[in-house]
Design a protein around this motif. Structure first.
Motif: not given
Length: 441
Positions: A363, A365, A385, A398, A417, A436, A438
């Motif tokens: 992800q 962020a 996150l 984040v 994360a 990131t 997760v």
């Protein structure tokens, strides 16, 4: 003593080395009842043993009729037909005589001769005769019903409101593919096809070994407390749980002696008892003087070295012979965060690729606060996150939790994360976009 073979690798290189080692483990399959198969990954394709539906049946509550009995009428006209005996779901109906209409319930088998169903709402009267809905009323052979002719509202021709046998799935068709994860929807389809079990990938069996003379089991001496220099052993519990989350079966072993011969003896006994596909070790591989895993397993050909990663730089990997079988060994450093990060980076990806573990998603962020990272190393920081607020197009933010220290367990437990700071980056500014991994929701 055999000299320790040393390597220096990137994260990508070491992940490939671990994947090659674990590629030696033959994936097994097992057949499980539907409920037990839920969440597991299919080991092979599944074919339909029957047609679905298995017979022509009615899609509506209404009247089963022959198309010819409605076809001769003028457009917009209605046809009067004698009412035949009703057909309930689960019964084997008699053939439909010409000139008759059989009351039929949703899901009931279409009688031979019938080609379409006229819904009850299009009939006159719009309700079934009393003998259809009341078991205490005898069948009236003189009962009649008015139905719309072909082309009129409520009757469009052969096949109307009929679910044909095999229209959903034909016998022999592939209905589930190897590699799919069994969901409640798959369970429903399997049950509808009469299946009671499914072939799934068998879990990998792992043995997790934690080392160190300073470690004691949780719960030991709760009144007196820990002796000077002692710590509670958490790595094996954490790694066994991480393996379980990834669908593997694992048992933990604590080796408190720093003597290589004791380590080997306990390893051999545990391996004979549990026949593991993989051995994970935690601790005993750094540059110190009492690194029992390195001292013991280097003699067996396991390589040790450094990976360009923080935390989790010291690593080991190789194959050892146990009772005539080669068993892959992946060795992690002893700091708990280092062990966890090492598992996520090197072992879990292989479990996802070959043994049915759910893969971790990446992800993008925006970082809430700036941070520094050591040059030449992939740094993984515990982080959280946060939910996207107003605009779904906006990336989530984040927040880093705690410092980079590999002993900081609370930030790991609070994290969902890991922020990945690439080897070439030494500083990341506030608001910068980062990748990131997760690890929780």
């Amino acid at each position: 003593m055999t000299e320790v073979s040393r390597f220096r690798r990137s994260v990508t290189e070491h992940r490939a080395a671990v994947a090659e080692l674990m590629g030696r483990v033959a994936a097994r399959s097992e057949t499980l009842p539907l409920r037990a198969a839920l969440g597991r990954v299919l080991a092979e394709d599944v074919a339909a043993p029957i047609d679905l539906p298995p017979f022509d049946n009615s899609q509506m509550d209404g009247y089963a009729v022959r198309a010819a009995d409605l076809a001769s009428s003028e457009a917009g006209a209605r046809v009067g037909l004698a009412v035949a005996r009703p057909i309930a779901a689960g019964t084997d109906p008699a053939p439909l005589a010409p000139g008759t209409a059989a009351p039929i319930m949703t899901g009931a088998a279409l009688p031979d001769g019938a080609e379409l169903v006229v819904p009850i709402e299009a009939a006159v009267p719009e309700t079934f005769p009393a003998f259809v809905v009341d078991v205490g009323v005898e069948y009236d052979a003189g009962s009649r019903v008015s139905l719309p002719g072909i082309g009129s509202v409520g009757a469009s021709g052969a096949g109307q409101y009929v679910r044909r046998a095999g229209s959903d799935v034909g016998v022999g068709a592939r209905v589930m593919a190897a590699g799919e994860r069994v969901s409640a929807r798959h369970v429903g389809l399997a049950a509808a096809l009469g299946l009671t079990e499914l072939p799934v990938v068998a879990p990998l069996r792992a043995l997790v070994i934690a080392t160190g003379e300073e470690i004691v089991d949780p719960g030991t001496a709760p009144e007196q407390g820990l002796a000077p220099g002692q710590i509670y052993e958490s790595n094996s519990a954490m790694l066994v749980a991480a393996l379980a989350e990834a669908g593997a079966e694992a048992v933990g072993l604590r080796v408190t002696s720093d003597a290589p011969e004791v380590f080997w003896a306990q390893l051999g006994e545990a391996a004979r008892r549990h026949t593991p596909d993989l051995i994970l070790t935690s601790g005993g591989i750094s540059a110190g003087a009492y690194e029992v895993v390195k001292l013991a397993l280097a003699e067996a050909g396991v390589e040790f070295g450094a990976v360009a990663m923080q935390p989790g730089g010291p690593q080991g990997a190789g194959v050892i012979e146990l009772d005539g079988h080669g068993v892959p060994v992946v060795a992690f450093p002893g700091n708990p965060v280092s062990s966890y990060v090492s598992f996520e980076m090197f072992v879990r990806p292989v479990l996802a690729e070959r043994f049915g573990a759910a893969p971790r998603r990446r992800q993008r962020a925006r970082l809430k606060a700036e941070t520094d990272s050591p040059p030449g190393k992939l740094q993984l920081r515990r982080a959280r996150l946060t939910d996207v607020a107003a605009d779904p197009a906006e990336l989530p933010s984040v927040e880093l939790l705690g410092g980079p220290g590999s002993h900081l367990m609370y930030p790991l437990a609070a994290a969902n994360a890991l922020v990945l700071v690439e080897e070439s980056t030494t500083h990341v500014g506030s608001g910068a976009m980062v990748d990131t991994l997760v690890i929780g929701e």
